[in-house]
Enzyme design. Structure first.
Site: not given
Length: 341
Positions: A307-308
């Protein structure tokens, strides 16, 4: 007397070395500060309007059982992102990072009106056990779609951007790309992804070994990604390339994002000058891939959520690197005695 410097690199190093601290005492923070100054070509860099872009897509190979989670989790997590309830949302809010969610190829029809950037090339990549993940046209469209996202963000004057992803099955695609790019046996590139047990992990290795064997004559980086990659990975590659074109600082998250930048590194090693690798994930091949690139990550928190999240968590540290460079006193300014020669 004003000191003159032959290069900006020398000026930055002098500025860092003569802060009120022992030489090198801020460790890797000093390396990051120097890198940011060189990217921005100034001894007084700034971080402007940080963004996080999360690319989401489904993978045809997910139906073969390479993940512990069913494919519908991809669209369900996209809805969670849009609702603000995922880990990446929490960390971006905490650190005042704007977040953009991109539908690169989710196998779902989203309702109009959502704060979702629609860059869907098709619903899911193809099952690579049967055919390449993307046609040449789909691959080129995915690259262009990723670039277009960054062009729009660049208009806001953003100069630092992180990349995340969501897609059940995308650690499998990344493992295949890594194996092919660096001629490493697939079993050494495969990890537990979303949390596979031993039997599921062996099944994943068997499936991906079969996929590798199905394409014995692949040549070139782009054909590798087109054959084994996902639509979100391809769009991330295009986006990273465009971010480099705009001279942004590029924050690299975990295994999947590192695989994407490795594809670009194969074409132009200079891209790493703009990259900050934010964390070492718990996906087993990630550290090996970082070592191949000759890079060191800021954090090791045993993350494997994607997701970062690693980018968002590392951002305050990156801010600290810029802050000490700009705000910390020098020995001369503070009238503090320096170490005797």
């Amino acid at each position: 007397m004003k000191t003159t410097f032959r290069t900006l690199a020398d000026e930055l190093q002098h500025t860092i070395d003569f802060k009120t601290k022992p030489l090198g005492a801020l460790g890797y923070l000093e390396t990051i500060a120097h890198k940011i100054g060189m990217v921005q070509q100034t001894a007084s860099p700034k971080l402007v309007k940080p963004h996080m872009v999360v690319f989401a897509a489904d993978h045809g190979i997910a139906t073969a059982g390479v993940s512990a989670y069913p494919q519908e989790v991809t669209y369900q997590m996209v809805m969670n992102f849009l609702g603000g309830g995922a880990a990446i949302n929490v960390f971006c809010r905490q650190n005042h990072i704007a977040i953009k969610i991109v539908d690169a190829g989710v196998n779902f029809d989203f309702e109009p009106g959502l704060e979702l950037i629609d860059k869907k090339v098709r619903k899911s990549s193809r099952n690579i056990l049967e055919e390449p993940a993307m046609t040449p046209e789909e691959y080129q469209q995915a690259l262009e779609n990723g670039k277009s996202v960054i062009r729009e963000i660049a208009e806001t004057d953003c100069n630092i951007i992180g990349f995340g992803e969501m897609g059940i099955g995308n650690t499998s695609s990344s493992s295949l790309i890594m194996s092919q790019l660096f001629d490493i046996p697939i079993a050494e590139c495969v990890g537990r992804g979303t949390g596979l047990n031993d039997a599921q992990l062996q099944n994943k290795i068997n499936i991906l070994s079969k996929a590798i064997a199905s394409y014995p004559n692949i040549t070139g980086v782009d054909e590798t990604v087109r054959t084994f990659g996902g639509l979100e990975i391809a769009q991330m590659i295009g986006a990273m390339q465009e971010a480099y074109h705009h001279n942004m600082l590029i924050l690299i998250d975990g295994f999947i994002a590192t695989t994407a930048i490795a594809v670009l590194w194969k074409k132009d090693p200079d891209i790493l000058k703009n990259c900050i690798f934010c964390h070492v994930s718990d996906e087993s091949a990630h550290l090996r891939l970082l070592n191949i690139l000759g890079e060191k990550a800021l954090l090791n928190l045993h993350l494997r959520v994607g997701e970062g999240t690693g980018c968002a968590l590392a951002y305050p540290i990156i801010q600290s690197a810029v802050s000490f460079l700009n705000e910390m006193s020098s020995f001369e300014d503070a009238q503090v005695s320096n170490k005797e020669e």
